[in-house]
Scaffold this active site. Structure first.
Site, PDB file in Angstrom:
ATOM      1  N   SER A 184       0.819  -1.219   0.000  1.00 39.32           N
ATOM      2  CA  SER A 184       0.000   0.000   0.000  1.00 39.32           C
ATOM      3  C   SER A 184       0.845   1.258   0.000  1.00 39.32           C
ATOM      4  O   SER A 184       0.335   2.339  -0.273  1.00 39.32           O
ATOM      5  CB  SER A 184      -0.841   0.055   1.279  1.00 39.32           C
ATOM      6  N   HIS A 236      -0.681  -2.541  -7.221  1.00 42.34           N
ATOM      7  CA  HIS A 236      -1.466  -2.208  -6.028  1.00 42.34           C
ATOM      8  C   HIS A 236      -2.963  -2.264  -6.350  1.00 42.34           C
ATOM      9  O   HIS A 236      -3.513  -1.351  -6.963  1.00 42.34           O
ATOM     10  CB  HIS A 236      -1.055  -0.809  -5.533  1.00 42.34           C
ATOM     11  N   GLU A 272      -3.070   0.468  -9.184  1.00 45.14           N
ATOM     12  CA  GLU A 272      -2.007   1.471  -9.233  1.00 45.14           C
ATOM     13  C   GLU A 272      -0.717   0.701  -9.555  1.00 45.14           C
ATOM     14  O   GLU A 272      -0.370  -0.241  -8.841  1.00 45.14           O
ATOM     15  CB  GLU A 272      -1.904   2.105  -7.835  1.00 45.14           C
ATOM     16  N   ASN A 285      -2.766   6.174  -1.267  1.00 45.91           N
ATOM     17  CA  ASN A 285      -2.738   6.301   0.193  1.00 45.91           C
ATOM     18  C   ASN A 285      -2.119   7.589   0.697  1.00 45.91           C
ATOM     19  O   ASN A 285      -2.310   7.949   1.855  1.00 45.91           O
ATOM     20  CB  ASN A 285      -2.057   5.076   0.813  1.00 45.91           C
TER      21      ASN A 285
HETATM   22  C1  LIG Z   1      -5.555   0.626   1.728  1.00 41.10           C
HETATM   23  C2  LIG Z   1      -5.102   0.545   0.317  1.00 41.10           C
HETATM   24  O1  LIG Z   1      -3.926   0.297   0.082  1.00 41.10           O
HETATM   25  C3  LIG Z   1      -5.955   0.832  -0.840  1.00 41.10           C
HETATM   26  C4  LIG Z   1      -7.410   0.546  -0.688  1.00 41.10           C
HETATM   27  O2  LIG Z   1      -7.886  -0.481  -1.094  1.00 41.10           O
HETATM   28  S1  LIG Z   1      -8.304   1.740   0.058  1.00 41.10           S
HETATM   29  C5  LIG Z   1      -9.952   1.132  -0.011  1.00 41.10           C
HETATM   30  C6  LIG Z   1     -10.579   1.362  -1.356  1.00 41.10           C
HETATM   31  N1  LIG Z   1     -11.917   0.896  -1.315  1.00 41.10           N
HETATM   32  C7  LIG Z   1     -12.954   1.704  -1.022  1.00 41.10           C
HETATM   33  O3  LIG Z   1     -12.792   2.903  -0.844  1.00 41.10           O
HETATM   34  C8  LIG Z   1     -14.285   1.005  -0.897  1.00 41.10           C
HETATM   35  C9  LIG Z   1     -15.393   1.974  -0.539  1.00 41.10           C
HETATM   36  N2  LIG Z   1     -16.660   1.264  -0.487  1.00 41.10           N
HETATM   37  C10 LIG Z   1     -17.379   0.941  -1.582  1.00 41.10           C
HETATM   38  O4  LIG Z   1     -16.996   1.269  -2.709  1.00 41.10           O
HETATM   39  C11 LIG Z   1     -18.650   0.173  -1.369  1.00 41.10           C
HETATM   40  O5  LIG Z   1     -19.070   0.383  -0.045  1.00 41.10           O
HETATM   41  C12 LIG Z   1     -18.524  -1.371  -1.655  1.00 41.10           C
HETATM   42  C13 LIG Z   1     -18.204  -1.577  -3.139  1.00 41.10           C
HETATM   43  C14 LIG Z   1     -17.440  -2.016  -0.810  1.00 41.10           C
HETATM   44  C15 LIG Z   1     -19.848  -2.057  -1.290  1.00 41.10           C
HETATM   45  O6  LIG Z   1     -20.817  -1.475  -2.071  1.00 41.10           O
HETATM   46  P1  LIG Z   1     -22.359  -1.394  -1.595  1.00 41.10           P
HETATM   47  O7  LIG Z   1     -23.127  -0.890  -2.764  1.00 41.10           O
HETATM   48  O8  LIG Z   1     -22.423  -0.680  -0.302  1.00 41.10           O
HETATM   49  O9  LIG Z   1     -22.688  -2.867  -1.186  1.00 41.10           O
HETATM   50  P2  LIG Z   1     -23.386  -4.032  -1.961  1.00 41.10           P
HETATM   51  O10 LIG Z   1     -24.573  -3.576  -2.750  1.00 41.10           O
HETATM   52  O11 LIG Z   1     -23.607  -5.055  -0.912  1.00 41.10           O
HETATM   53  O12 LIG Z   1     -22.259  -4.562  -2.944  1.00 41.10           O
HETATM   54  C16 LIG Z   1     -22.050  -4.093  -4.260  1.00 41.10           C
HETATM   55  C17 LIG Z   1     -21.271  -5.161  -4.987  1.00 41.10           C
HETATM   56  O13 LIG Z   1     -19.978  -5.298  -4.356  1.00 41.10           O
HETATM   57  C18 LIG Z   1     -19.805  -6.663  -3.921  1.00 41.10           C
HETATM   58  N3  LIG Z   1     -19.069  -6.639  -2.655  1.00 41.10           N
HETATM   59  C19 LIG Z   1     -19.367  -5.910  -1.558  1.00 41.10           C
HETATM   60  N4  LIG Z   1     -18.455  -6.123  -0.593  1.00 41.10           N
HETATM   61  C20 LIG Z   1     -17.574  -7.020  -1.098  1.00 41.10           C
HETATM   62  C21 LIG Z   1     -16.398  -7.637  -0.591  1.00 41.10           C
HETATM   63  N5  LIG Z   1     -15.921  -7.371   0.628  1.00 41.10           N
HETATM   64  N6  LIG Z   1     -15.753  -8.512  -1.400  1.00 41.10           N
HETATM   65  C22 LIG Z   1     -16.186  -8.784  -2.639  1.00 41.10           C
HETATM   66  N7  LIG Z   1     -17.273  -8.218  -3.176  1.00 41.10           N
HETATM   67  C23 LIG Z   1     -17.966  -7.356  -2.405  1.00 41.10           C
HETATM   68  C24 LIG Z   1     -21.194  -7.217  -3.751  1.00 41.10           C
HETATM   69  O14 LIG Z   1     -21.223  -8.618  -3.875  1.00 41.10           O
HETATM   70  C25 LIG Z   1     -21.937  -6.549  -4.887  1.00 41.10           C
HETATM   71  O15 LIG Z   1     -21.630  -7.229  -6.093  1.00 41.10           O
HETATM   72  P3  LIG Z   1     -22.724  -7.366  -7.274  1.00 41.10           P
HETATM   73  O16 LIG Z   1     -23.021  -5.958  -7.715  1.00 41.10           O
HETATM   74  O17 LIG Z   1     -22.018  -8.169  -8.312  1.00 41.10           O
HETATM   75  O18 LIG Z   1     -23.893  -8.036  -6.670  1.00 41.10           O
HETATM   76  N1  LIG Z   2      -6.481  -4.109   3.405  1.00 43.40           N
HETATM   77  C1  LIG Z   2      -6.543  -3.300   2.361  1.00 43.40           C
HETATM   78  O1  LIG Z   2      -7.535  -2.590   2.165  1.00 43.40           O
HETATM   79  C2  LIG Z   2      -5.414  -3.244   1.399  1.00 43.40           C
HETATM   80  C3  LIG Z   2      -4.192  -3.821   1.702  1.00 43.40           C
HETATM   81  N2  LIG Z   2      -3.166  -3.761   0.789  1.00 43.40           N
HETATM   82  C4  LIG Z   2      -1.890  -4.362   1.105  1.00 43.40           C
HETATM   83  O2  LIG Z   2      -1.992  -5.765   0.887  1.00 43.40           O
HETATM   84  C5  LIG Z   2      -1.136  -6.466   1.801  1.00 43.40           C
HETATM   85  C6  LIG Z   2      -1.972  -7.498   2.573  1.00 43.40           C
HETATM   86  O3  LIG Z   2      -3.010  -6.826   3.250  1.00 43.40           O
HETATM   87  P1  LIG Z   2      -4.308  -7.602   3.755  1.00 43.40           P
HETATM   88  O4  LIG Z   2      -4.688  -8.652   2.798  1.00 43.40           O
HETATM   89  O5  LIG Z   2      -5.269  -6.569   4.133  1.00 43.40           O
HETATM   90  O6  LIG Z   2      -3.726  -8.293   5.085  1.00 43.40           O
HETATM   91  P2  LIG Z   2      -4.278  -9.562   5.881  1.00 43.40           P
HETATM   92  O7  LIG Z   2      -3.793  -9.391   7.271  1.00 43.40           O
HETATM   93  O8  LIG Z   2      -5.723  -9.743   5.608  1.00 43.40           O
HETATM   94  O9  LIG Z   2      -3.514 -10.793   5.178  1.00 43.40           O
HETATM   95  C7  LIG Z   2      -2.128 -10.988   5.161  1.00 43.40           C
HETATM   96  C8  LIG Z   2      -1.894 -12.485   5.014  1.00 43.40           C
HETATM   97  O10 LIG Z   2      -0.516 -12.716   4.739  1.00 43.40           O
HETATM   98  C9  LIG Z   2      -0.080 -13.784   5.592  1.00 43.40           C
HETATM   99  N3  LIG Z   2       1.359 -13.705   5.758  1.00 43.40           N
HETATM  100  C10 LIG Z   2       2.071 -12.933   6.598  1.00 43.40           C
HETATM  101  N4  LIG Z   2       3.386 -13.166   6.431  1.00 43.40           N
HETATM  102  C11 LIG Z   2       3.494 -14.120   5.470  1.00 43.40           C
HETATM  103  C12 LIG Z   2       4.577 -14.791   4.845  1.00 43.40           C
HETATM  104  N5  LIG Z   2       5.841 -14.517   5.211  1.00 43.40           N
HETATM  105  N6  LIG Z   2       4.317 -15.719   3.878  1.00 43.40           N
HETATM  106  C13 LIG Z   2       3.061 -15.993   3.506  1.00 43.40           C
HETATM  107  N7  LIG Z   2       1.973 -15.397   4.068  1.00 43.40           N
HETATM  108  C14 LIG Z   2       2.198 -14.462   5.030  1.00 43.40           C
HETATM  109  C15 LIG Z   2      -0.855 -13.558   6.871  1.00 43.40           C
HETATM  110  O11 LIG Z   2      -0.804 -14.709   7.694  1.00 43.40           O
HETATM  111  P3  LIG Z   2      -0.817 -14.525   9.305  1.00 43.40           P
HETATM  112  O12 LIG Z   2      -2.189 -14.078   9.640  1.00 43.40           O
HETATM  113  O13 LIG Z   2      -0.456 -15.899   9.770  1.00 43.40           O
HETATM  114  O14 LIG Z   2       0.228 -13.510   9.651  1.00 43.40           O
HETATM  115  C16 LIG Z   2      -2.238 -13.277   6.296  1.00 43.40           C
HETATM  116  O15 LIG Z   2      -2.921 -14.453   5.961  1.00 43.40           O
HETATM  117  C17 LIG Z   2      -0.465  -5.406   2.674  1.00 43.40           C
HETATM  118  O16 LIG Z   2       0.771  -5.061   2.104  1.00 43.40           O
HETATM  119  C18 LIG Z   2      -1.446  -4.232   2.564  1.00 43.40           C
HETATM  120  O17 LIG Z   2      -0.853  -2.999   2.799  1.00 43.40           O
HETATM  121  C19 LIG Z   2      -3.311  -3.178  -0.443  1.00 43.40           C
HETATM  122  C20 LIG Z   2      -4.520  -2.629  -0.810  1.00 43.40           C
HETATM  123  C21 LIG Z   2      -5.642  -2.568   0.105  1.00 43.40           C
END
Ligand SMILES: CC(=O)CC(=O)SCCNC(=O)CCNC(=O)[C@H](O)C(C)(C)COP(=O)(O)OP(=O)(O)OC[C@H]1O[C@@H](n2cnc3c(N)ncnc32)[C@H](O)[C@@H]1OP(=O)(O)O
Ligand SMILES: NC(=O)C1=CN([C@@H]2O[C@H](COP(=O)(O)OP(=O)(O)OC[C@H]3O[C@@H](n4cnc5c(N)ncnc54)[C@H](OP(=O)(O)O)[C@@H]3O)[C@@H](O)[C@H]2O)C=CC1
Length: 299
Positions: free
Chosen positions: A134, A155, A167, A205
Site C-alpha cells: 500500500s 497495487h 495502481e 494512500n
Molecule cells: C488501503 C489501500 O492500500 C488501498 C485501498 O484499497 S483503500 C480502499 C478502497 N476501497 C474503497 O474505498 C471502498 C469503498 N466502499 C465501496 O466502494 C462500497 O461500499 C462497496 C463496493 C465495498 C460495497 O458497495 P455497496 O453498494 O455498499 O454494497 P453491496 O450492494 O452489498 O455490494 C455491491 C457489490 O460489491 C460486492 N461486494 C461488496 N463487498 C464485497 C467484498 N468485501 N468482497 C467482494 N465483493 C464485495 C457485492 O457482492 C456486490 O456485487 P454485485 O453488484 O455483483 O452483486
Molecule cells: N487491506 C486493504 O484494504 C489493502 C491492503 N493492501 C496491502 O496488501 C497487503 C496485505 O493486506 P491484507 O490482505 O489486508 O492483510 P491480511 O492481514 O488480511 O492478510 C495478510 C496475510 O498474509 C499472511 N502472511 C504474513 N506473512 C506471510 C509470509 N511470510 N508468507 C506468507 N503469508 C504471510 C498472513 O498470515 P498470518 O495471519 O499468519 O500472519 C495473512 O494471511 C499489505 O501489504 C497491505 O498494505 C493493499 C490494498 C488494500
C-alpha cells in the site's frame, strides 16, 4: 535516452507471457487477487504460511463465486473452471514454475524483504515479482533481489473483485518489459491501470490515509463520535463508506503502517499517526478482520 525498439519490445513481451501466477498471503487482498486472476483464465497458486489461512481464503472465494452464480452474473461451469484453476500451497518453493508472483503479505518492510529474497531463489529467472504493498518503496523491496528490473508494484484496491483501479508503481530499476506485462495483465483482469512513481503511499494512500487519520483525530479530540463522523462524510460528501468504516474495512494495523511510512518517508509531522489509532492496534482492535475496531462485528 534509449527506448526499446518495436522488435525488442515484442521479444520482451513474448518472454514475459504470463500463464501461471502465485499469490502470496491468503488474507483479504491475496484471496481477492487470486480470485480475479483465476477468473481471467490464469492458473493460480495461493500461498500462505498456514493451511488454515489458505482454507479461509479459498472458502471466501467459493462463497463469492457461488453468489455470482446465484445472481446469474456467472455460469456454474465458469465457476467450476475458475475453482479448478486455483491451487493452494504452504511451500514457497512451488513458485518454481510461475511467470508472475504477486505478494500480498502484511505491510511490513522486513517481512516483504524476506519474502522477496526467498522468492528470488525459487521463482524462475524470467518471473516477475510484484508487490501489492500500500505504501512501501518498491525500489527497496527490489533491492532484496537479484532481479530489480523484474520487480514492480501492482497495487489492487479493496475489495479486489469490485474495485477497478490497479495502481502500478515502477521501482527505480523496473524495466519497460516488466511494466508493459503488468499493464497488459491488468487490462486482462478487466481493471484500469494507473502508473505512478515510487513515493511513499504512492498516490492512493498519500491522499486517502491522511483523511482517515484526520477522521480518527476528530474522534480522539471528542469532536464527534465515529457514527457522526461517518455520516458527515457519507451524506455530505457522497463517500460510499464513512472514513472510520473504511479504516475498519482496510484493517487498522494496515492503516497505522501506512501512516508510519508516510510520516517517516516525508519527515513531515502532518502525517503523524493519531494516538488513538496506535492504541487500538496495540489492543488488537484491527477492525472488521478482528471483530472490533471503531465498530463491532459479528462472526
Ligand atoms: C488501503 C489501500 O492500500 C488501498 C485501498 O484499497 S483503500 C480502499 C478502497 N476501497 C474503497 O474505498 C471502498 C469503498 N466502499 C465501496 O466502494 C462500497 O461500499 C462497496 C463496493 C465495498 C460495497 O458497495 P455497496 O453498494 O455498499 O454494497 P453491496 O450492494 O452489498 O455490494 C455491491 C457489490 O460489491 C460486492 N461486494 C461488496 N463487498 C464485497 C467484498 N468485501 N468482497 C467482494 N465483493 C464485495 C457485492 O457482492 C456486490 O456485487 P454485485 O453488484 O455483483 O452483486
Ligand atoms: N487491506 C486493504 O484494504 C489493502 C491492503 N493492501 C496491502 O496488501 C497487503 C496485505 O493486506 P491484507 O490482505 O489486508 O492483510 P491480511 O492481514 O488480511 O492478510 C495478510 C496475510 O498474509 C499472511 N502472511 C504474513 N506473512 C506471510 C509470509 N511470510 N508468507 C506468507 N503469508 C504471510 C498472513 O498470515 P498470518 O495471519 O499468519 O500472519 C495473512 O494471511 C499489505 O501489504 C497491505 O498494505 C493493499 C490494498 C488494500
Amino acid at each position: 535516452m534509449k527506448y526499446p525498439s518495436n522488435n525488442e519490445r515484442e521479444k520482451g513481451d513474448k518472454n514475459m507471457s504470463i500463464q501461471t501466477v502465485m499469490v502470496i498471503g491468503a488474507g483479504q487482498m491475496g484471496a481477492g487477487i487470486a480470485q480475479v486472476c483465476a477468473q481471467a483464465g490464469y492458473n493460480v497458486k495461493m500461498n500462505d504460511r498456514e493451511e488454515e489461512a489458505l482454507q479461509k481464503g479459498k472458502a471466501g472465494i467459493e462463497k463469492r463465486l457461488t453468489k455470482a452464480v446465484e445472481k446469474e452474473k456467472m455460469t456454474a461451469s465458469d465457476c467450476d473452471a475458475t475453482m479448478q484453476r486455483l491451487s493452494m500451497t504452504t511451500n514457497l518453493a512451488e513458485a518454481n514454475d510461475c511467470d508472475l508472483v504477486i505478494e500480498a503479505v502484511v505491510e511490513n518492510m522486513d517481512v516483504k524483504k524476506q519474502v522477496f529474497t526467498a522468492l528470488d531463489t525459487h521463482a524462475p529467472k524470467h518471473a516477475i515479482l510484484a508487490s501489492n504493498t500500500s505504501s512501501l518503496p518498491i525500489t527497496e523491496i527490489a533491492a532484496a533481489t537479484n532481479r530489480p528490473e523484474r520487480v514492480i508494484g501492482m497495487h489492487f484496491m479493496n475489495p479486489v473483485p469490485v474495485m477497478k483501479l490497479v495502481e502500478i508503481i515502477r521501482g527505480l530499476q523496473t524495466s519497460h518489459e516488466t511494466y508493459q506485462a503488468i499493464h497488459d495483465m491488468t487490462l486482462k483482469l478487466a481493471k484500469t491501470p494507473v502508473e505512478v512513481r515510487d513515493f511513499p503511499g504512492f498516490v492512493s494512500n498519500r491522499v486517502l490515509m491522511p483523511m482517515i487519520n484526520e477522521a480518527i483525530y476528530t474522534v480522539y479530540e471528542g469532536v464527534a463520535n465515529p457514527q457522526a463522523v461517518d455520516d458527515v462524510m457519507k451524506l455530505g460528501m457522497n463517500h460510499p463508506m464513512g472514513p472510520l468504516t473504511l479504516a475498519d474495512f482496510i484493517g487498522l494495523d494496515t492503516c497505522l503502517s501506512i501512516m508510519e511510512v508516510l510520516h517517516e518517508g516525508f519527515g513531515d509531522s502532518k502525517y503523524r499517526p493519531c494516538p488513538l489509532l496506535r492504541q487500538y492496534v496495540q489492543a488488537g482492535w484491527l477492525g472488521k478482520k478482528s471483530g472490533r475496531g471503531f465498530y463491532q462485528y459479528e462472526g
